[in-house]
Each structure stands twice: as C-alpha cells, then as structure tokens.
Design a protein around this motif. Structure first.
Motif, PDB file in Angstrom:
ATOM      1  N   GLY A  71       0.806  -1.212   0.000  1.00  9.48           N
ATOM      2  CA  GLY A  71       0.000   0.000   0.000  1.00  9.48           C
ATOM      3  C   GLY A  71       0.835   1.256   0.000  1.00  9.48           C
ATOM      4  O   GLY A  71       0.331   2.349  -0.281  1.00  9.48           O
ATOM      5  N   PHE A  72       2.141   1.135   0.318  1.00  3.60           N
ATOM      6  CA  PHE A  72       3.034   2.283   0.314  1.00  3.60           C
ATOM      7  C   PHE A  72       4.108   2.087  -0.758  1.00  3.60           C
ATOM      8  O   PHE A  72       4.495   0.955  -1.081  1.00  3.60           O
ATOM      9  CB  PHE A  72       3.719   2.459   1.674  1.00  3.60           C
ATOM     10  CG  PHE A  72       2.795   2.858   2.782  1.00  3.60           C
ATOM     11  CD1 PHE A  72       2.223   1.908   3.613  1.00  3.60           C
ATOM     12  CD2 PHE A  72       2.492   4.187   3.009  1.00  3.60           C
ATOM     13  CE1 PHE A  72       1.373   2.265   4.633  1.00  3.60           C
ATOM     14  CE2 PHE A  72       1.649   4.555   4.031  1.00  3.60           C
ATOM     15  CZ  PHE A  72       1.069   3.594   4.844  1.00  3.60           C
ATOM     16  N   GLY A  73       4.645   3.219  -1.253  1.00  2.17           N
ATOM     17  CA  GLY A  73       5.797   3.145  -2.130  1.00  2.17           C
ATOM     18  C   GLY A  73       7.010   2.697  -1.333  1.00  2.17           C
ATOM     19  O   GLY A  73       7.014   2.749  -0.099  1.00  2.17           O
ATOM     20  N   LYS A  74       8.053   2.253  -2.005  1.00  4.10           N
ATOM     21  CA  LYS A  74       9.254   1.774  -1.343  1.00  4.10           C
ATOM     22  C   LYS A  74      10.396   2.756  -1.552  1.00  4.10           C
ATOM     23  O   LYS A  74      10.544   3.338  -2.627  1.00  4.10           O
ATOM     24  CB  LYS A  74       9.652   0.394  -1.882  1.00  4.10           C
ATOM     25  CG  LYS A  74       8.531  -0.651  -1.866  1.00  4.10           C
ATOM     26  CD  LYS A  74       8.058  -0.954  -0.461  1.00  4.10           C
ATOM     27  CE  LYS A  74       7.104  -2.153  -0.447  1.00  4.10           C
ATOM     28  NZ  LYS A  74       5.789  -1.838  -1.065  1.00  4.10           N
ATOM     29  N   ILE A  75      11.205   2.925  -0.504  1.00  2.00           N
ATOM     30  CA  ILE A  75      12.396   3.770  -0.586  1.00  2.00           C
ATOM     31  C   ILE A  75      13.583   2.967  -0.077  1.00  2.00           C
ATOM     32  O   ILE A  75      13.535   2.407   1.018  1.00  2.00           O
ATOM     33  CB  ILE A  75      12.232   5.060   0.236  1.00  2.00           C
ATOM     34  CG1 ILE A  75      11.174   5.958  -0.403  1.00  2.00           C
ATOM     35  CG2 ILE A  75      13.563   5.798   0.370  1.00  2.00           C
ATOM     36  CD1 ILE A  75      10.931   7.242   0.358  1.00  2.00           C
ATOM     37  N   ARG A  76      14.656   2.914  -0.881  1.00  2.00           N
ATOM     38  CA  ARG A  76      15.872   2.220  -0.460  1.00  2.00           C
ATOM     39  C   ARG A  76      16.756   3.217   0.280  1.00  2.00           C
ATOM     40  O   ARG A  76      17.068   4.293  -0.232  1.00  2.00           O
ATOM     41  CB  ARG A  76      16.606   1.649  -1.674  1.00  2.00           C
ATOM     42  CG  ARG A  76      17.915   0.928  -1.324  1.00  2.00           C
ATOM     43  CD  ARG A  76      18.464   0.204  -2.540  1.00  2.00           C
ATOM     44  NE  ARG A  76      17.609  -0.904  -2.923  1.00  2.00           N
ATOM     45  CZ  ARG A  76      17.710  -2.130  -2.416  1.00  2.00           C
ATOM     46  NH1 ARG A  76      18.641  -2.410  -1.504  1.00  2.00           N
ATOM     47  NH2 ARG A  76      16.893  -3.082  -2.814  1.00  2.00           N
ATOM     48  N   HIS A  77      17.130   2.850   1.506  1.00  2.00           N
ATOM     49  CA  HIS A  77      17.967   3.739   2.311  1.00  2.00           C
ATOM     50  C   HIS A  77      19.377   3.820   1.726  1.00  2.00           C
ATOM     51  O   HIS A  77      19.968   2.801   1.340  1.00  2.00           O
ATOM     52  CB  HIS A  77      18.052   3.228   3.751  1.00  2.00           C
ATOM     53  CG  HIS A  77      16.721   3.122   4.435  1.00  2.00           C
ATOM     54  ND1 HIS A  77      15.900   4.202   4.648  1.00  2.00           N
ATOM     55  CD2 HIS A  77      16.052   2.041   4.942  1.00  2.00           C
ATOM     56  CE1 HIS A  77      14.792   3.805   5.265  1.00  2.00           C
ATOM     57  NE2 HIS A  77      14.861   2.497   5.450  1.00  2.00           N
ATOM     58  N   ALA A  78      19.909   5.041   1.697  1.00  2.00           N
ATOM     59  CA  ALA A  78      21.284   5.219   1.212  1.00  2.00           C
ATOM     60  C   ALA A  78      22.263   4.505   2.131  1.00  2.00           C
ATOM     61  O   ALA A  78      23.294   3.984   1.672  1.00  2.00           O
ATOM     62  CB  ALA A  78      21.619   6.706   1.125  1.00  2.00           C
ATOM     63  N   GLU A  79      21.972   4.485   3.417  1.00  2.00           N
ATOM     64  CA  GLU A  79      22.737   3.717   4.389  1.00  2.00           C
ATOM     65  C   GLU A  79      21.742   2.906   5.208  1.00  2.00           C
ATOM     66  O   GLU A  79      20.668   3.419   5.571  1.00  2.00           O
ATOM     67  CB  GLU A  79      23.547   4.634   5.311  1.00  2.00           C
ATOM     68  CG  GLU A  79      24.649   5.394   4.591  1.00  2.00           C
ATOM     69  CD  GLU A  79      25.465   6.242   5.559  1.00  2.00           C
ATOM     70  OE1 GLU A  79      26.304   7.030   5.073  1.00  2.00           O
ATOM     71  OE2 GLU A  79      25.252   6.118   6.779  1.00  2.00           O
ATOM     72  N   ARG A  80      22.058   1.667   5.499  1.00  2.00           N
ATOM     73  CA  ARG A  80      21.110   0.797   6.203  1.00  2.00           C
ATOM     74  C   ARG A  80      20.705   1.404   7.545  1.00  2.00           C
ATOM     75  O   ARG A  80      21.513   2.023   8.242  1.00  2.00           O
ATOM     76  CB  ARG A  80      21.723  -0.581   6.450  1.00  2.00           C
ATOM     77  CG  ARG A  80      21.836  -1.460   5.208  1.00  2.00           C
ATOM     78  CD  ARG A  80      22.146  -2.892   5.612  1.00  2.00           C
ATOM     79  NE  ARG A  80      20.987  -3.524   6.219  1.00  2.00           N
ATOM     80  CZ  ARG A  80      21.050  -4.611   6.987  1.00  2.00           C
ATOM     81  NH1 ARG A  80      22.228  -5.154   7.272  1.00  2.00           N
ATOM     82  NH2 ARG A  80      19.942  -5.142   7.480  1.00  2.00           N
ATOM     83  N   MET A  81      19.438   1.229   7.874  1.00  2.00           N
ATOM     84  CA  MET A  81      18.948   1.603   9.204  1.00  2.00           C
ATOM     85  C   MET A  81      19.002   0.350  10.070  1.00  2.00           C
ATOM     86  O   MET A  81      18.254  -0.603   9.843  1.00  2.00           O
ATOM     87  CB  MET A  81      17.514   2.146   9.135  1.00  2.00           C
ATOM     88  CG  MET A  81      17.408   3.499   8.468  1.00  2.00           C
ATOM     89  SD  MET A  81      15.716   4.185   8.575  1.00  2.00           S
ATOM     90  CE  MET A  81      15.622   4.604  10.321  1.00  2.00           C
ATOM     91  N   LEU A  82      19.898   0.359  11.031  1.00  2.00           N
ATOM     92  CA  LEU A  82      20.129  -0.833  11.839  1.00  2.00           C
ATOM     93  C   LEU A  82      19.365  -0.766  13.157  1.00  2.00           C
ATOM     94  O   LEU A  82      18.844   0.265  13.552  1.00  2.00           O
ATOM     95  CB  LEU A  82      21.628  -0.986  12.107  1.00  2.00           C
ATOM     96  CG  LEU A  82      22.528  -1.034  10.865  1.00  2.00           C
ATOM     97  CD1 LEU A  82      23.972  -1.217  11.276  1.00  2.00           C
ATOM     98  CD2 LEU A  82      22.086  -2.148   9.925  1.00  2.00           C
ATOM     99  N   SER A  83      19.333  -1.890  13.831  1.00  2.00           N
ATOM    100  CA  SER A  83      18.777  -1.928  15.181  1.00  2.00           C
ATOM    101  C   SER A  83      19.939  -1.785  16.160  1.00  2.00           C
ATOM    102  O   SER A  83      21.078  -1.531  15.760  1.00  2.00           O
ATOM    103  CB  SER A  83      18.019  -3.230  15.415  1.00  2.00           C
ATOM    104  OG  SER A  83      18.871  -4.343  15.191  1.00  2.00           O
ATOM    105  N   LEU A  84      19.685  -1.974  17.441  1.00  2.00           N
ATOM    106  CA  LEU A  84      20.714  -1.827  18.467  1.00  2.00           C
ATOM    107  C   LEU A  84      20.888  -3.118  19.236  1.00  2.00           C
ATOM    108  O   LEU A  84      19.917  -3.852  19.475  1.00  2.00           O
ATOM    109  CB  LEU A  84      20.337  -0.716  19.456  1.00  2.00           C
ATOM    110  CG  LEU A  84      20.344   0.719  18.929  1.00  2.00           C
ATOM    111  CD1 LEU A  84      19.696   1.647  19.940  1.00  2.00           C
ATOM    112  CD2 LEU A  84      21.763   1.174  18.627  1.00  2.00           C
ATOM    113  N   GLY A  85      22.120  -3.377  19.651  1.00  2.00           N
ATOM    114  CA  GLY A  85      22.343  -4.463  20.580  1.00  2.00           C
ATOM    115  C   GLY A  85      21.803  -4.070  21.944  1.00  2.00           C
ATOM    116  O   GLY A  85      21.603  -2.887  22.233  1.00  2.00           O
TER     117      GLY A  85
END
Length: 736
Positions: A71-85
């Motif tokens: 339902g939404f368009g897609k955007i590729r991040h220029a740099e990955r959005m990571l999670s945290l340890g």
C-alpha cells in the motif's frame, strides 16, 4: 542439547521471531512484550553460537524490522537503518565498554566519553533533505528498504520541511511518538466516533504515520525526536553530543534528557536517574541508549550485520507481562469497601515478581466504565490470559485480556453481596462503583479504624485513649468493638492492675484512662451518633439528628419503622441507574418519582411516614437515611450499636425555656428570606426547641414562606399547615 534438538529449536525460534517482527513492525499490533522478544533472540543467538553450522540463511540474528507493508511506495535507504544491541544489567554495560576499548586498543584508564539518551518507544523514521528541502521520508522497514511516508511526515509539526545552513545532503533519523496526554485524548475521540481504540502510544503513533490518507495523519498528535543521521555530504560535528546540538540548531527536537558521560559508573547513574523520572516524562521509553561520543571512534568501530559496534540499548526491566488469572479474591478496606484483587500466576513485571494485581471494582471486572462503556472489549474471568503493568512503585494492574486464550469452562465473575469478613450485606449505592460492607463495628477489617474514629476528639473524646492505645488493646484482644471500652475495667476485674502493668503504663495513667472512659458515658447524643462511624453521618448531621429526635430511642423507633421504605427507595434508584436515565439531576429525580410510584404503593403507610420524616430533616437526605437504615438493619451492626448504647447515658440537646412558643414544633422554611440567611433562621429555630425540616408533611406545624415560595406552600395549603411570612415568624419568636 543434541544437534537435532538444536535444529528444531532454531526453526521454532525463527518462526516465533518472524511472527513477532511482522506484528510489531508491519502491523503495529505486537503479540508479545519486549522482554519475551529479547529472551527469544538471546536464546536464538546462544544456540547459534554453540552450533554455528546450523545457523539459518535467514536467521533472525541477521534481520532488522520487517518487510515494508503493501500500500506504500518503497524507498531504499542510502545507508542501512540498523537496530541496536541490548544490555540488560551493569555487567553487560561494563562488557560493552571493555569490548570497545579492546577493539580500539584503548587502555582501561584512557578517557572515553559516551552520550546517554532515553530510548523512545515509537516508530523509526528517516528524513532525507537535499539543498535544505525535505525530499522524502521513510520508515525503517527491513533496514534496507522502507515505506514511503513523505506526505504523512510533512504533516508533523516537529519535522521541518525546509532547513537553513544545512549540509547539501542530510539524512536525519529519529523516532515518531505520541505523548501520554495526546494518546489519551486521541483514544477518547476515537471511542466517541466509533473508531479504533489503540492499545498503547507506540501502536497509535505507528498506525497514524502509516495512514494512506495524509489528512488522517495530520489530525493525529504525532511528535518527532531526532537522535541520529544517515547519509551526509559533510560532517555535522566531531562528536555525537555536538552533532545533536547542530540538529537542534537546524530546527529539530532533540531529547533534553540526553547527557554526556565520562565513565561506565556515570552511564549507570544516568540510567537509574532516567528510570526514576520515567513515569513523569509524558512519553514511553524502554531504556537508555549509550553511544560512543567521538565520531572518529564510531567510524573506526563500524557495524556488525544488524547493529553498530559503538552503541547499545540498556533496556529497562519489562513493565508489562502476560500471565494467567488464577482467581479473584475480595479484600475489605478499613472503610468497608470491597476491593477485588487478581490472584495471578507469578510473573516478573518491572523487575518485581507479581502475584496479585488490583482490579478496582466490579465494573472493571465486567470490562466497562462507570457509564457502561467498554474499556477492554471483554470481561475478566478466572483462567484468562491477562496483561499486567506497573510503573515505578505503583500497584500492579490488569491492563488487557486475551479472549482468544480463554478456557472453555471460564464463567463470568459475580461480585459477592455479602462481606467475606463478617457476612454482613455488601451494598452498592446507586451511582457508585464501589460495594461496601454494612457490618461496620463488627467487621474485622474495619474494627481498628472504626474504634479510632469512635474515641477521637470530635466524637467521644475519651481522655487517655488514642490511636496507639486502641491498636494495642485490639491486638491484645481486649477491645473489639466500642462497647468493650466501657466493660474493660469490669471484665478484667483487676483491670487497673492489668493495664497498669503494660509497658509504658502505670497505676496513675491507668486510673486516668478509666476516669476518661467513665466521663464519656454521658457524651452528647450528636457526638455519639458521629462516633458510630456510619457512612455519610458527619458531626453536623449527628447534631441535626440529635436535635430533631431528642433521644436515641426516638431515632431508633423512626429508623426501624422506615426500613421497608428504605428498601423500596433503593430498588427504585437502582432501576433508574440500570436504565442509565438522563444525566441531568432534574431528569433523574423525575424518573425516580415515576419508577418509585408503583414500588412505593406496596410499602406500609407507617414506613412511608417514617422515611419522609427522616429525609425531611433539614440537612438529612435520602443518601444518609439509607446509610442509617443499612446500619440499623444489619443484624451484627445493630447488636454492636445496641450493646454500646446500653453502656451510655447520652446527653440530649439542652432543654429550652417552657415559654418558647415553638418548642417541639416542626417548621419548614421556603422561598427567599430577606432579614436573615437560611442557616441563621435554622439555628434560631433550633435554639428555641423547634425541629427544622426540609419538606412539608402531616407532621409540619408551621411553614415560613418568603418570596418565591412554590410547591411547599401549595402542599402546606392542601394539608392545612399554618403558613406565615418572615415578619410574622420573627414576631412569633420575639426576634427584633
């Protein structure tokens, strides 16, 4: 664990974590709490470490978030959005610091600064600016590709659309969230309009940002904290701390609770401080994030597959948890309130093992508020799977229930109508949410509080018998109800010696105590009535009743006669409340009259007359009259009251001069008094021995009618009651 068992367990964990990621990140409807999710991930990582050859190609350890929703368009991040340890205790934080020092080859005593910022429980968002203009906004998605929510992000006040003096390319990252106050207001509006009611602020924020119609997002009170960045055409600063200041200067909101810390000890102190302040922040957080402050060090440390090496989230212990409701117990408070308590299968919530939680009242158990509106969508039953929450030192509460997990044999809960402590009737007054025991003086749960009230200064005022003495004598089993105070000396035989031998006592203090008890036997009737601790019966009402009836015997005779009428009145009020009649008081009174008419017809005339006398006393209404009837009509309470009065010789109101022309007469004031206030008129009449009533009946002797007199004057005329104006009244009593 064998290799085969490990393979089976990794498959199970992958499926469970995959479902959890989809529910949390894509559907905004989490199925498990953070603590359970973290425990599953730790178990998955531990098994992979022991059996590295069994690690799945799509292992949960290598995943971030969930795939973007349709339902939404897609955007590729220029740099990955990571999670945290994650870090869960002080040892984990110390190891985080040691690991960084080993990687950077820094000695243990070398300076190494960190930032510590609250970890917002919201939805991650990336904002890309080019030449100072917002070009797109994207959710984290799976870390590589996110959902295009640009139009929605533009509606959030905390997100600037244009920037001045910004790098040519600037990707700002942060968290979309909703404050507690805004969340409550939104849910109230949703409920009123029949819309979806959100489970928590995080779900509300995520659901609001993911609206296909930006105007819906615009109507939602979303906020944004900036805390990081992605692609940059030039550095923002040399350190994390200064980079945050730069973002703030550009117009972004940053978290004011963020601090720069020089040591691990300082990080842990900050963690404790944020934890203490958590309940008052006004928004949800679930931990504190530590980041290496030096950006050169951050660059050297780099990234793992899903997390940066230079940051860690020190999570708070879970403040919510799911467990099983084993049963519902009833506790009786010192005021007689019956409070339901959930008996739970023990579970850790916020670092505390919880086995009980408050359930407020019977409406809460039924899943409705005091207006009958649903608050959870389901009632609570023994056997249910329930969510428990707590904040700080607040008593744990049941927040939600999972109807899908309800056992087939679960039955609706019925609130008891008898006190579990003394078996006296437990009554819920119309319009109230709490059911109360009518046992009063005989109820073990209420005894000490009622005894303390009885001996207090405004009541019997017994010299030498205060709160500490009451507690001590009750613990010893010497005094269980008020009458025991007056038989204490006789029951002990050598009571003087017995009390005198207690620690802290002596013959003199014991003698003074018994003298004080003896002196209180003749206390004023109004004080005795107040001392009984009957609900709604205060000092003023006690004096009013004493003046009106003149003796304990006369009051008891009237109350006893009124009991059938009290039951009828309560039945009529209950019917009106059940119907949820119009909210206006006038409408309720009119409806009560309509409902009561057929019920009232079955009540003996003597009972109706007694009820009208009680409720007609100025200052005494139906609420207090019902409380009096409850106390006198409850077998155990009545026995205790009768036993007490047999030990007393209450002083009746002072006799008035025989010359008073209104002594013993019942008078009613109506309309506007022009030469004195209503309170002054009442006081003068009572001082002359008159009984002041608030309504006209056959027992009324005189009606004093000022301008504006209405229905009371009409009724007085119908009954042949003598009526006079204010001047005639003043002349009658000889007032100037």
């Amino acid at each position: 664990m064998t290799e085969a068992e490990a393979r089976t367990e990794l498959d199970r964990l992958a499926a469970a974590l995959g479902r959890a990621n989809q529910a949390y990140h894509a559907e905004d409807a989490p199925e498990i709490d953070d603590a359970t999710y973290d425990a599953l991930k730790r178990r998955n990582a531990a098994i992979e470490a022991r059996f590295p050859d069994l690690k799945l190609a799509d292992s949960p350890s290598d995943q971030v978030g969930a795939a973007p929703a349709e339902g939404f368009g897609k955007i590729r991040h220029a740099e990955r959005m990571l999670s945290l340890g994650n870090a869960f205790d002080a040892a984990d934080v110390a190891e985080f610091d040691a690991r960084i020092r080993r990687y950077l080859d820094l000695p243990s005593d070398a300076p190494l600064a960190y930032t510590a910022e609250p970890k917002i429980d919201g939805l991650s968002l990336s904002l890309r600016y080019e030449d100072g203009a917002l070009v797109h906004a994207a959710t984290r998605g799976d870390g590589t590709v996110g959902e295009d929510v640009t139009a929605n992000a533009r509606t959030i006040d905390d997100i600037p659309v244009t920037l001045a003096d910004a790098p040519r390319i600037l990707e700002v990252r942060g968290e979309v969230y909703m404050s507690h106050a805004d969340f409550a207001a939104l849910n109230e509006r949703q409920a009123e309009s029949g819309g979806k009611v959100f489970a928590n602020p995080r779900n509300a924020a995520a659901g609001s940002l993911r609206q296909l119609d930006p105007e819906i997002t615009r109507a939602r009170p979303l906020r944004f904290f900036a805390y990081a960045w992605g692609a940059l055409s030039e550095p923002l600063a040399e350190t994390q701390w200064r980079a945050l200041a730069r973002l703030e200067a550009l117009g972004f909101a940053t978290n004011g609770e963020t601090r720069c810390c020089e040591t691990v000890a300082a990080l842990l102190e900050r963690y404790e401080a944020v934890g203490r302040a958590r309940a008052g922040l006004g928004y949800d957080i679930d931990g504190v994030v530590y980041k290496v402050d030096d950006l050169t060090f951050q660059s050297r440390l780099g990234m793992r597959s899903t997390t940066p090496r230079w940051a860690v989230a020190h999570k708070f212990p879970a403040e919510t948890a799911w467990t099983r409701l084993l049963g519902i117990d009833i506790q009786v408070g010192r005021t007689g309130a019956l409070s339901p308590v959930a008996r739970l299968e023990p579970v850790t919530v916020g670092g505390v093992v919880v086995s009980n939680a408050t359930l407020h009242n019977e409406d809460y158990i039924a899943g409705v508020d005091n207006a009958g509106q649903p608050i959870r969508g389901s009632d609570l039953r023994a056997g249910d799977r329930v969510e428990i929450y707590r904040a700080g030192d607040v008593i744990p509460k049941v927040r939600d229930v999972d109807p899908k997990a309800r056992p087939d044999d679960a039955v609706p809960y019925e609130m008891p109508d008898r006190c579990p402590e003394c078996d006296s009737p437990a009554v819920r007054e119309p319009g109230e949410s709490v059911r109360r025991c009518t046992g009063g003086l005989i109820c073990p749960a209420q005894r000490v509080a009622r005894l303390k009230h009885f001996v207090a200064r405004g009541a019997m005022d017994i010299e030498g018998l205060g709160d500490k003495e009451v507690e001590r004598f009750h613990t010893l089993g010497w005094v269980k109800e008020p009458a025991d105070i007056y038989t204490l000396e006789a029951r002990h035989g050598s009571g003087l010696k017995t009390v005198a031998n207690l620690e802290g006592w002596g013959e003199t203090s014991a003698g003074n105590l018994f003298s004080g008890i003896a002196a209180s036997r003749g206390q004023e009737l109004g004080r005795v009535l107040f001392g009984l601790g009957i609900r709604h019966l205060g000092e003023v009402a006690g004096r009013d009743l004493a003046r009106h009836f003149g003796s304990w015997e006369a009051l008891v005779q009237t109350v006893d006669a009124a009991l059938p009428a009290a039951e009828a009145h309560r039945a009529a009020e209950a019917a009106v409340v059940t119907e949820r009649a119009a909210a206006a008081a006038e409408d309720r009174r009119a409806r009560l009259a309509d409902v009561r008419t057929p019920i009232w017809a079955e009540v003996p005339e003597a009972a109706r007359a007694a009820w009208e006398e009680l409720t007609g006393i100025d200052g005494i209404g139906a609420t207090l009259a019902l409380a009096l009837c409850d106390a006198m009509g409850a077998e155990g309470e009545r026995r205790a009251i009768d036993a007490l009065l047999s030990e007393l010789s209450p002083e009746t109101p002072a006799a008035v001069a025989e010359a008073s022309p209104v002594a013993g007469k019942t008078v009613v004031f109506t309309g506007t008094l022009e030469r004195m206030t209503r309170a002054e008129a009442k006081a003068r009449a009572e001082a002359l021995g008159a009984k002041v009533s608030g309504s006209v009946s056959k027992k009324t002797d005189i009606l004093i009618a000022g301008p504006g007199a209405g229905s009371k004057a009409t009724k007085a005329a119908e009954l042949g009651v003598e009526t006079m104006d204010e001047d005639a009244w003043l002349a009658l009593i000889g007032a100037p």
